[in-house]
Design an enzyme around this catalytic site. Structure first.
Site, PDB file in Angstrom:
ATOM      1  N   ASN A   1       0.958  -1.180  -0.046  1.00 44.81           N
ATOM      2  CA  ASN A   1       0.028  -0.071  -0.083  1.00 44.81           C
ATOM      3  C   ASN A   1       0.896   1.304   0.087  1.00 44.81           C
ATOM      4  OD1 ASN A   1      -1.838   2.036   0.314  1.00 44.81           O
ATOM      5  ND2 ASN A   1      -2.688   1.279   2.193  1.00 44.81           N
TER       6      ASN A   1
ATOM      7  N   LYS B   1       3.375   0.670   3.061  1.00 41.87           N
ATOM      8  CA  LYS B   1       3.154  -0.402   3.778  1.00 41.87           C
ATOM      9  C   LYS B   1       3.157  -1.643   3.101  1.00 41.87           C
ATOM     10  CE  LYS B   1      -0.417   1.937   6.479  1.00 41.87           C
ATOM     11  NZ  LYS B   1      -1.787   2.057   6.665  1.00 41.87           N
TER      12      LYS B   1
ATOM     13  N   ARG C   1      -2.350  -1.847  -3.608  1.00 45.33           N
ATOM     14  CA  ARG C   1      -3.647  -1.300  -3.296  1.00 45.33           C
ATOM     15  C   ARG C   1      -3.716   0.011  -4.212  1.00 45.33           C
ATOM     16  NH1 ARG C   1      -5.123   2.905   1.255  1.00 45.33           N
ATOM     17  NH2 ARG C   1      -7.515   2.980   0.824  1.00 45.33           N
TER      18      ARG C   1
ATOM     19  N   HIS D   1     -12.902   2.239   0.104  1.00 45.93           N
ATOM     20  CA  HIS D   1     -13.055   1.303   1.331  1.00 45.93           C
ATOM     21  C   HIS D   1     -13.534  -0.119   0.738  1.00 45.93           C
ATOM     22  CE1 HIS D   1     -12.971   4.719   4.486  1.00 45.93           C
ATOM     23  NE2 HIS D   1     -11.649   4.504   4.086  1.00 45.93           N
TER      24      HIS D   1
ATOM     25  N   LEU E   1     -15.161   2.606   9.949  1.00 43.67           N
ATOM     26  CA  LEU E   1     -14.932   3.904  10.638  1.00 43.67           C
ATOM     27  C   LEU E   1     -13.609   3.836  11.045  1.00 43.67           C
ATOM     28  CD1 LEU E   1     -18.174   3.814  12.930  1.00 43.67           C
ATOM     29  CD2 LEU E   1     -18.183   4.450  10.508  1.00 43.67           C
TER      30      LEU E   1
ATOM     31  N   ARG F   1     -12.579  15.181   7.304  1.00 45.23           N
ATOM     32  CA  ARG F   1     -13.574  15.531   6.144  1.00 45.23           C
ATOM     33  C   ARG F   1     -14.941  15.711   6.610  1.00 45.23           C
ATOM     34  NH1 ARG F   1     -11.464  10.371   3.017  1.00 45.23           N
ATOM     35  NH2 ARG F   1      -9.554  10.164   4.205  1.00 45.23           N
TER      36      ARG F   1
ATOM     37  N   ARG G   1      -9.821   9.533  19.651  1.00 49.59           N
ATOM     38  CA  ARG G   1      -9.253   9.406  20.993  1.00 49.59           C
ATOM     39  C   ARG G   1      -9.047  10.613  21.973  1.00 49.59           C
ATOM     40  NH1 ARG G   1      -4.932   5.138  18.670  1.00 49.59           N
ATOM     41  NH2 ARG G   1      -5.297   6.651  17.213  1.00 49.59           N
TER      42      ARG G   1
ATOM     43  N   ILE H   1     -11.749   3.152  14.201  1.00 47.87           N
ATOM     44  CA  ILE H   1     -12.950   3.685  15.214  1.00 47.87           C
ATOM     45  C   ILE H   1     -13.867   2.245  15.533  1.00 47.87           C
ATOM     46  CG2 ILE H   1     -14.902   5.191  15.771  1.00 47.87           C
ATOM     47  CD1 ILE H   1     -13.451   6.959  13.972  1.00 47.87           C
TER      48      ILE H   1
ATOM     49  N   ASN I   1     -12.126  -0.140  17.914  1.00 51.29           N
ATOM     50  CA  ASN I   1     -11.569   0.186  19.116  1.00 51.29           C
ATOM     51  C   ASN I   1     -12.449   0.910  20.065  1.00 51.29           C
ATOM     52  OD1 ASN I   1      -8.647  -1.100  18.717  1.00 51.29           O
ATOM     53  ND2 ASN I   1      -8.895   0.370  16.978  1.00 51.29           N
TER      54      ASN I   1
ATOM     55  N   GLU J   1      -7.349  -5.617   5.020  1.00 55.75           N
ATOM     56  CA  GLU J   1      -7.537  -5.223   3.290  1.00 55.75           C
ATOM     57  C   GLU J   1      -6.370  -6.022   2.700  1.00 55.75           C
ATOM     58  OE1 GLU J   1      -7.938  -1.416   5.013  1.00 55.75           O
ATOM     59  OE2 GLU J   1      -8.951  -0.685   3.071  1.00 55.75           O
TER      60      GLU J   1
HETATM   61  P1  ADP Z   1      -7.020   4.662   8.237  1.00 54.49           P
HETATM   62  O1  ADP Z   1      -8.310   5.169   7.939  1.00 54.49           O
HETATM   63  O2  ADP Z   1      -5.854   5.987   8.364  1.00 54.49           O
HETATM   64  O3  ADP Z   1      -6.495   3.453   8.107  1.00 54.49           O
HETATM   65  P2  ADP Z   1      -7.643   3.835  10.861  1.00 54.49           P
HETATM   66  O4  ADP Z   1      -8.746   2.809  10.079  1.00 54.49           O
HETATM   67  O5  ADP Z   1      -6.522   2.928  11.309  1.00 54.49           O
HETATM   68  O6  ADP Z   1      -7.163   4.595   9.817  1.00 54.49           O
HETATM   69  O7  ADP Z   1      -8.297   4.397  11.983  1.00 54.49           O
HETATM   70  C1  ADP Z   1      -7.511   5.434  12.559  1.00 54.49           C
HETATM   71  C2  ADP Z   1      -8.327   6.201  13.436  1.00 54.49           C
HETATM   72  O8  ADP Z   1      -9.202   5.368  14.393  1.00 54.49           O
HETATM   73  C3  ADP Z   1      -7.653   7.230  14.422  1.00 54.49           C
HETATM   74  O9  ADP Z   1      -7.457   8.261  13.873  1.00 54.49           O
HETATM   75  C4  ADP Z   1      -8.577   7.340  15.473  1.00 54.49           C
HETATM   76  O10 ADP Z   1      -9.364   8.404  15.185  1.00 54.49           O
HETATM   77  C5  ADP Z   1      -9.338   6.138  15.503  1.00 54.49           C
HETATM   78  N1  ADP Z   1      -8.965   5.302  16.651  1.00 54.49           N
HETATM   79  C6  ADP Z   1      -8.072   4.026  16.900  1.00 54.49           C
HETATM   80  N2  ADP Z   1      -8.027   3.678  18.083  1.00 54.49           N
HETATM   81  C7  ADP Z   1      -9.050   4.264  18.711  1.00 54.49           C
HETATM   82  C8  ADP Z   1      -9.550   4.205  20.042  1.00 54.49           C
HETATM   83  N3  ADP Z   1      -9.157   3.082  20.697  1.00 54.49           N
HETATM   84  N4  ADP Z   1     -10.597   5.032  20.655  1.00 54.49           N
HETATM   85  C9  ADP Z   1     -10.951   5.982  19.603  1.00 54.49           C
HETATM   86  N5  ADP Z   1     -10.598   5.957  18.277  1.00 54.49           N
HETATM   87  C10 ADP Z   1      -9.654   5.399  17.962  1.00 54.49           C
END
Ligand code: ADP
Length: 400
Positions: free
Chosen positions: A8, A15, A89, A178, A207, A239, A283, A330, A333, A385
């Site tokens: 990616n 990555k 990707r 996505h 998310l 965004r 977070r 999100i 987690n 992915e």
């Molecule tokens: P990307 O779209 O860059 O691949 P991810 O799917 O890894 O991103 O999501 C990253 C986002 O997830 C972080 O910017 C944060 O907003 C959110 N996130 C990750 N861990 C947590 C958590 N424990 N609590 C709340 N939000 C989280």
């Protein structure tokens, strides 16, 4: 067993994950970050060995060169020829690709022609492809598109109500994003939680820092929230998601900022960052919310309500919903955000969920957070992915 690399390439990061296929066993994974900087970061994990170095990373070619040397030095491969295929990707495949393809000069040209739709992403992907090509000119490369899964949408779902000649001349439509993630989690859900039930109705919520929601009927995408570009849909880290288009015109008129400047604001300074004024990272927004920050609270409530709007819309589009999926940063987690969304939809959709289990299923865990009496099953499924990219690359290699 064959070695397959999933890649990616972003504008400042690259990555990679090396697999043994078809077993899908991860041999090593890693990342180059801050490409173009003197303090670039190169990390690679192999078994229990972790390598990390801060070093100048001039460009993607340097990274691929460093990676190839490291793979040999760490004994991961004896020779680079062992890597049979490299799967890339690609964020934007436009209307041209409904599945993964072999990277040919013609296909790369199409990816290049789509740069205006994904300026940062597609340009970087091509740089990544070229970097691997120059090091491994005889190795097969494949392309897996974030948009491919969404190509099954009907015109009523992907057409924007603008003059049709513009739609036709410039291929303006909803492409989504996505797709690889929505495909992966829905496949897991259909097999594991719906016992391959025919005509399954799934709403998948990816998310992360970018977010999208997708309606999936019988394994096929019928609607998705992101639009022409990843700016559309629900509110995200920086965004806006969907907006009344006149907001652009009005801001330009009031502030004298140019269309491009406001567009950048919509992409980079809006969403959680813009509403909370704190951070794009949920977070940080969550921490501020627990300290009583009013705008952090508004940002979380706004996000949850916009996500609920799409889920409601897709419930109607699908004629019901068997299963709701949460995935990505999100979704995997953040129990608070899942709860905020579920509380917005639970009455209408007759959803019942277990707050304790919701709090427990985090950090890469998978599981059901709804209760047995819930009309809709709610499941957290960590996305993957890369494994889809590796599977498609391997299949294209086998079938060439
Ligand atoms: P990307 O779209 O860059 O691949 P991810 O799917 O890894 O991103 O999501 C990253 C986002 O997830 C972080 O910017 C944060 O907003 C959110 N996130 C990750 N861990 C947590 C958590 N424990 N609590 C709340 N939000 C989280």
């Amino acid at each position: 067993m064959e070695k397959v690399m999933a890649v990616n390439a972003g504008s400042s990061s690259l990555k990679f994950k090396l697999y043994d296929m078809p077993e899908e066993k991860i041999i090593c994974s890693g990342i180059f970050e801050r490409i173009g900087h003197d303090d670039g970061i190169f990390q690679i994990n192999h078994n229990d060995k972790k390598f990390k170095e801060i070093l100048p990373l001039k460009d993607h070619h340097i990274c691929v060169d460093l990676l190839s040397k490291k793979l040999i030095e760490m004994g991961i491969v004896q020779s680079l020829e062992e890597i049979k295929v490299i799967g890339h990707r690609i964020v934007q495949g436009g209307k041209y690709f409904n599945k993964s393809v072999v990277s040919t000069p013609e296909n790369e040209k199409i990816v290049e022609s789509l740069i205006p739709l994904a300026p940062l992403h597609n340009k970087a992907h091509l740089i990544g492809i070229k970097a691997f090509e120059s090091l491994l000119p005889h190795t097969l490369e494949t392309l897996t598109f974030d948009t491919a899964f969404h190509q099954t949408m009907e015109p009523q779902d992907y057409t924007f109500p603008i003059p049709y000649h513009l739609t036709e001349t410039y291929d303006i439509r909803r492409y989504g994003a996505h797709g690889t993630s929505h495909q992966y989690v829905s496949e897991v859900a259909i097999k594991k939680y719906l016992n391959n039930k025919p005509n399954s109705k799934i709403i998948s919520c990816h998310l992360g820092s970018g977010s999208s929601i997708t309606a999936i009927l019988n394994g096929k995408c019928v609607a998705t929230s992101m639009g022409l570009t990843p700016l559309g849909g629900i509110m995200m880290g920086t965004r806006t998601g969907d907006l009344d288009p006149s907001v652009m015109n009005y801001i330009c008129g009031q502030t004298k900022l140019s269309v491009e400047e406001v567009y950048q604001i919509f992409n980079k300074q809006s969403g959680f960052l813009g509403v909370s004024g704190i951070s794009n990272d949920t977070r940080d927004v969550e921490n501020a919310y627990f300290k009583g920050d009013k705008r952090a609270k508004l940002a979380i409530e706004l996000f949850a309500r916009r996500a609920a709007d799409f889920i409601g819309q897709y419930f109607v589009r699908l004629g019901g919903c068997d299963l709701l999926i949460f995935t990505a940063g999100i979704g995997e987690n953040a129990a608070l955000y899942r709860k905020a969304i579920l509380d917005n939809i639970k009455e209408a959709l007759n959803i019942k969920y277990d707050e304790i289990i919701n709090n427990e299923i985090i950090k890469g865990k998978e599981g059901i957070i709804s209760t047995a009496s819930s009309k809709v099953m709610v499941v957290v499924i960590p996305t993957d992915e890369e494994v889809v990219i590796a599977r498609d690359a391997y299949n294209l290699y086998k079938n060439q």
